[in-house]
Motif scaffolding. Structure first.
Motif, PDB file in Angstrom:
ATOM      1  N   PHE A 121      -5.869 -25.328  51.404  1.00 51.25           N
ATOM      2  CA  PHE A 121      -5.957 -26.185  50.227  1.00 51.25           C
ATOM      3  C   PHE A 121      -4.587 -26.326  49.562  1.00 51.25           C
ATOM      4  O   PHE A 121      -4.311 -27.326  48.899  1.00 51.25           O
ATOM      5  N   SER A 122      -3.714 -25.323  49.748  1.00 54.74           N
ATOM      6  CA  SER A 122      -2.399 -25.360  49.115  1.00 54.74           C
ATOM      7  C   SER A 122      -1.506 -26.444  49.707  1.00 54.74           C
ATOM      8  O   SER A 122      -0.625 -26.964  49.025  1.00 54.74           O
ATOM      9  N   PHE A 123      -1.680 -26.782  50.991  1.00 56.21           N
ATOM     10  CA  PHE A 123      -0.827 -27.834  51.550  1.00 56.21           C
ATOM     11  C   PHE A 123      -1.413 -29.229  51.361  1.00 56.21           C
ATOM     12  O   PHE A 123      -0.727 -30.232  51.614  1.00 56.21           O
ATOM     13  N   GLU A 124      -2.656 -29.306  50.902  1.00 57.29           N
ATOM     14  CA  GLU A 124      -3.260 -30.628  50.733  1.00 57.29           C
ATOM     15  C   GLU A 124      -2.543 -31.450  49.669  1.00 57.29           C
ATOM     16  O   GLU A 124      -2.491 -32.684  49.767  1.00 57.29           O
ATOM     17  N   GLU A 125      -1.990 -30.789  48.662  1.00 53.61           N
ATOM     18  CA  GLU A 125      -1.237 -31.520  47.642  1.00 53.61           C
ATOM     19  C   GLU A 125      -0.080 -32.283  48.269  1.00 53.61           C
ATOM     20  O   GLU A 125       0.166 -33.453  47.956  1.00 53.61           O
ATOM     21  N   ALA A 126       0.625 -31.616  49.195  1.00 57.52           N
ATOM     22  CA  ALA A 126       1.759 -32.260  49.851  1.00 57.52           C
ATOM     23  C   ALA A 126       1.303 -33.426  50.729  1.00 57.52           C
ATOM     24  O   ALA A 126       1.978 -34.459  50.795  1.00 57.52           O
ATOM     25  N   LEU A 127       0.165 -33.273  51.385  1.00 60.86           N
ATOM     26  CA  LEU A 127      -0.361 -34.365  52.206  1.00 60.86           C
ATOM     27  C   LEU A 127      -0.761 -35.556  51.334  1.00 60.86           C
ATOM     28  O   LEU A 127      -0.457 -36.709  51.651  1.00 60.86           O
TER      29      LEU A 127
END
Length: 262
Positions: A121-127
């Motif tokens: 979930f932490s990398f979803e912001e970047a996506l």
């Protein structure tokens, strides 16, 4: 606009979980801050589990370990109490799921050690910032997760299959997602597989082992990342007399910015 969509600060997410107001998945809550998977084990298993995480950094990137018996982890968040601040937990006895409470205060013991593991979930912001859609967010459900035929590196008493989370994307977006997430090793890093799910032992994308199924549109490819639910599969093999994990998709939201993962 839903009540949970207003939870943009980590402290507010944890307080909502603590009060019982938040009981669902934490995807897209408090954007910009690290979310973490949870495994709580008796002290006699703690060293083996720590070694398991070190040997399997892709599915088990450690972001924090508590002192024995201490439910407070101030390094991860203000007034953070690991017993109450996740929306839902799983309690296990001898490998069997016995409860899925919103608080584990009544289950707490002085010999327990808490491990916090990085979450996709932490990398979803970047996506999302790159304009890449996240299907489970669009469809308002939990991310689909699957047990694979890929085995983890054993450590002590722990072993088991790698669990993956899946996000369908266009081939162009999949390439961009690899580039973006490869810079975030503490949030599982780049995907471990793209394309045919049968190659990693997944027979049916409509039947995830954890979470919810999402639609895969014509022309899209499934993209699989190593998942922090992997320790639950390893713990299930050990069948410890007692342990606690997060319910899949129901994470601890920390005060640590995602930018610190770079």
């Amino acid at each position: 606009m839903t009540a949970t969509s207003l939870l943009t600060r980590p402290f507010d997410v944890r307080q909502a979980a603590r009060s019982g107001a938040l009981c669902g998945p934490t995807a897209n809550l408090a954007p910009g801050f690290i979310q973490a998977n949870l495994a709580i084990l008796p002290q006699d298993l703690a060293y083996d589990f720590l070694l398991f995480c070190q040997r399997n950094p892709k599915p088990c990137p450690l972001v924090g370990v508590a002192e024995t018996g201490d439910p407070m982890i101030p390094a991860l968040g203000r007034n953070l109490d690991i017993r109450t601040d996740l929306p839902r937990y799983r309690v296990w006895q001898k490998g069997e799921l016995v409860a899925e409470p919103q608080s584990v205060e009544d289950w707490w013991r002085d010999d327990l050690v808490s491990f916090l593991i990085g979450c996709s979930f932490s990398f979803e912001e970047a996506l999302l910032a790159a304009g890449i859609g996240i299907r489970h967010i669009e469809e308002g459900c939990n991310v689909p997760m699957f047990r694979t035929s890929i085995e983890t590196v054993p450590a002590g008493r722990f072993s088991g299959p790698v669990v993956v989370s899946m996000r369908p994307m266009s081939p162009k977006d999949a390439v961009r997602a690899v580039e973006i997430t490869s810079r975030l090793p503490a949030a599982h890093g780049s995907p471990i597989h793209i394309g045919d799910p049968a190659q990693i032992g997944i027979s049916d994308l409509s039947r995830p082992d954890y979470g919810d199924a999402v639609s895969v549109r014509p022309g899209e490819v499934p993209v699989f990342w190593a998942c922090g639910v992997t320790p639950q599969a390893a713990i299930a093999r050990v069948k410890p007399e007692f342990c606690i994990t997060h319910a899949p998709g129901h994470m601890l939201v920390t005060d640590i910015p995602n930018a610190s993962l770079m």
